[in-house]
Design an enzyme around this catalytic site. Structure first.
Site, PDB file in Angstrom:
ATOM      1  CG  ASN A   1      -1.685   1.253   1.428  1.00 26.41           C
ATOM      2  OD1 ASN A   1      -1.765   2.076   0.517  1.00 26.41           O
ATOM      3  ND2 ASN A   1      -2.267   1.443   2.610  1.00 26.41           N
ATOM      4  CD1 TRP A   2       3.579   0.937  -3.025  1.00 30.40           C
ATOM      5  CD2 TRP A   2       3.538   2.191  -4.895  1.00 30.40           C
ATOM      6  NE1 TRP A   2       4.256   0.263  -4.001  1.00 30.40           N
ATOM      7  CE2 TRP A   2       4.261   1.000  -5.163  1.00 30.40           C
ATOM      8  CE3 TRP A   2       3.384   3.127  -5.920  1.00 30.40           C
ATOM      9  CZ2 TRP A   2       4.825   0.733  -6.413  1.00 30.40           C
ATOM     10  CZ3 TRP A   2       3.948   2.853  -7.161  1.00 30.40           C
ATOM     11  CH2 TRP A   2       4.665   1.668  -7.406  1.00 30.40           C
ATOM     12  CE  LYS A   3      -0.166   3.385   4.712  1.00 28.18           C
ATOM     13  NZ  LYS A   3      -0.166   3.519   6.148  1.00 28.18           N
TER      14      LYS A   3
ATOM     15  CG  HIS B   1      -5.915   2.097   4.970  1.00 26.82           C
ATOM     16  ND1 HIS B   1      -5.507   3.076   5.847  1.00 26.82           N
ATOM     17  CD2 HIS B   1      -4.905   1.197   4.905  1.00 26.82           C
ATOM     18  CE1 HIS B   1      -4.286   2.778   6.278  1.00 26.82           C
ATOM     19  NE2 HIS B   1      -3.904   1.645   5.719  1.00 26.82           N
TER      20      HIS B   1
ATOM     21  CD  GLU C   1      -2.997   5.703   6.566  1.00 29.03           C
ATOM     22  OE1 GLU C   1      -2.904   5.738   5.327  1.00 29.03           O
ATOM     23  OE2 GLU C   1      -2.122   5.186   7.298  1.00 29.03           O
TER      24      GLU C   1
ATOM     25  CD  GLU D   1      -3.772  -2.375   7.281  1.00 29.86           C
ATOM     26  OE1 GLU D   1      -2.657  -2.641   6.821  1.00 29.86           O
ATOM     27  OE2 GLU D   1      -4.366  -1.313   7.031  1.00 29.86           O
TER      28      GLU D   1
ATOM     29  N   GLY E   1       2.158   2.355  10.771  1.00 34.70           N
ATOM     30  CA  GLY E   1       3.132   3.439  10.613  1.00 34.70           C
ATOM     31  C   GLY E   1       3.799   3.851  11.912  1.00 34.70           C
TER      32      GLY E   1
ATOM     33  CB  SER F   1       4.759  -1.743  12.127  1.00 33.70           C
ATOM     34  OG  SER F   1       4.402  -0.377  12.293  1.00 33.70           O
TER      35      SER F   1
ATOM     36  N   GLY G   1       2.643  -1.127   4.276  1.00 35.05           N
ATOM     37  CA  GLY G   1       2.749   0.296   3.958  1.00 35.05           C
ATOM     38  C   GLY G   1       4.199   0.681   3.719  1.00 35.05           C
ATOM     39  N   GLY G   2       4.819   1.284   4.730  1.00 37.60           N
ATOM     40  CA  GLY G   2       6.169   1.831   4.600  1.00 37.60           C
ATOM     41  C   GLY G   2       7.166   0.896   3.920  1.00 37.60           C
TER      42      GLY G   2
HETATM   43  P1  PGA Z   1       2.596   0.329   7.659  1.00 34.65           P
HETATM   44  O1  PGA Z   1       1.165   0.553   6.992  1.00 34.65           O
HETATM   45  O2  PGA Z   1       3.121  -0.995   7.125  1.00 34.65           O
HETATM   46  O3  PGA Z   1       3.430   1.494   7.222  1.00 34.65           O
HETATM   47  O4  PGA Z   1       2.390   0.265   9.132  1.00 34.65           O
HETATM   48  C1  PGA Z   1       0.269  -0.500   6.798  1.00 34.65           C
HETATM   49  C2  PGA Z   1      -1.007   0.016   6.182  1.00 34.65           C
HETATM   50  O5  PGA Z   1      -1.426   1.132   6.519  1.00 34.65           O
HETATM   51  O6  PGA Z   1      -1.630  -0.666   5.351  1.00 34.65           O
END
Ligand code: PGA
Length: 251
Positions: free
Chosen positions: A9-11, A95, A97, A167, A173, A212, A233-234
């Site tokens: 998930n590149w965001k 998600h 966010e 999640e 994050g 994470s 994500g990251g």
């Molecule tokens: P993260 O994000 O791996 O940076 O914690 C995961 C996500 O939001 O899908």
């Protein structure tokens, strides 16, 4: 055996040059993987170039969000059929966010899930609790509500064409991963709740863990019986880390 899936998930990260470099490395790094699926969910404007780059590779692509509406006067929105036009396989819905920053509630998320499936996209349905909810002991209740919103609108059988991503919001994050045991507990709870309605749907459902996931903790998370991969994500922006995470599916 149920399907395992690692999805990046590149965001809101990336640019054309960086994306190309990242994808060249990822495609080469996962080309030998059998049985496991790999996908990247990228910002809308990059979907066409990602399609060109990933066609004829074993990496799929998708969106990070989608409108619940088919078409019309919805300035700024992107429809499921638009994602299909660029051969997306997946789309993330709900998600945290989106839920917290953009006020998407369970009803909206369920509508997006249905719209995605109607267009032939596989929704990656995100569920998870906040730290306060975990500390108050309401994790299971929150997750149940999030899943039930979808099941009551689309039916439990719809989960045979979906992926669920657990999640925990406190782990996204933050560098604070849920322990494999903590994650396994919630994954088993999700599967059990679905099994009570349809055992085979539950058995075959891919449930990813997200929050994470890194190169150095993916293997122990993916080794748990109810964890079928990850939403990353990251670490999905760092080719070497993402490749290591994809390979952790096979260990
Ligand atoms: P993260 O994000 O791996 O940076 O914690 C995961 C996500 O939001 O899908």
């Amino acid at each position: 055996m149920r399907k395992k899936l690692v999805a990046g998930n590149w965001k809101m990260h990336g640019n054309l040059a960086e994306n190309n470099k990242l994808l060249d490395a990822v495609v080469a790094g996962v080309s030998g993987l059998r049985d496991a699926s790999v996908a990247v969910c990228v910002p809308y404007p990059y979907i066409p170039s990602v399609q060109v780059k990933l066609s004829d590779t074993n990496v799929s692509w998708g969106g990070q969000n989608v409108s619940q509406y088919d078409k019309g006067a919805y300035t700024g929105e992107v429809s499921t059929t638009m994602l299909k036009d660029f051969c997306c396989t997946y789309v993330i819905v709900g998600h945290s966010e989106r839920r917290t920053i953009f006020n998407e509630n369970n009803k909206i998320v369920a509508e997006k899930y249905v719209a995605a499936q109607n267009a032939g996209l596989i929704p990656i349905l995100c569920v998870g609790e906040t730290l306060e909810q975990r500390e108050a002991g309401t994790t299971e209740q929150i997750i149940e509500e999030q899943i039930n919103a979808v099941v009551s609108l689309a039916g439990v059988d719809s989960l045979s064409k979906a992926v669920v991503a657990y999640e925990p919001i406190w782990a996204i994050g933050t560098g604070k991963t849920a322990s494999p045991q903590q994650a396994q507990e919630v994954h088993a709870f999700i599967r059990k709740g679905i099994a009570a309605q349809n055992a085979s749907v539950a058995e075959n459902l891919t449930i990813q863990y997200g929050g994470s996931v890194k190169a150095n903790n993916a293997a122990e998370l993916f080794a748990m019986p109810d964890i079928d991969g990850g939403l990353i994500g990251g670490a999905s922006l760092i080719s070497g880390d993402f490749i290591t995470i994809c390979h952790a599916l096979q260990n």
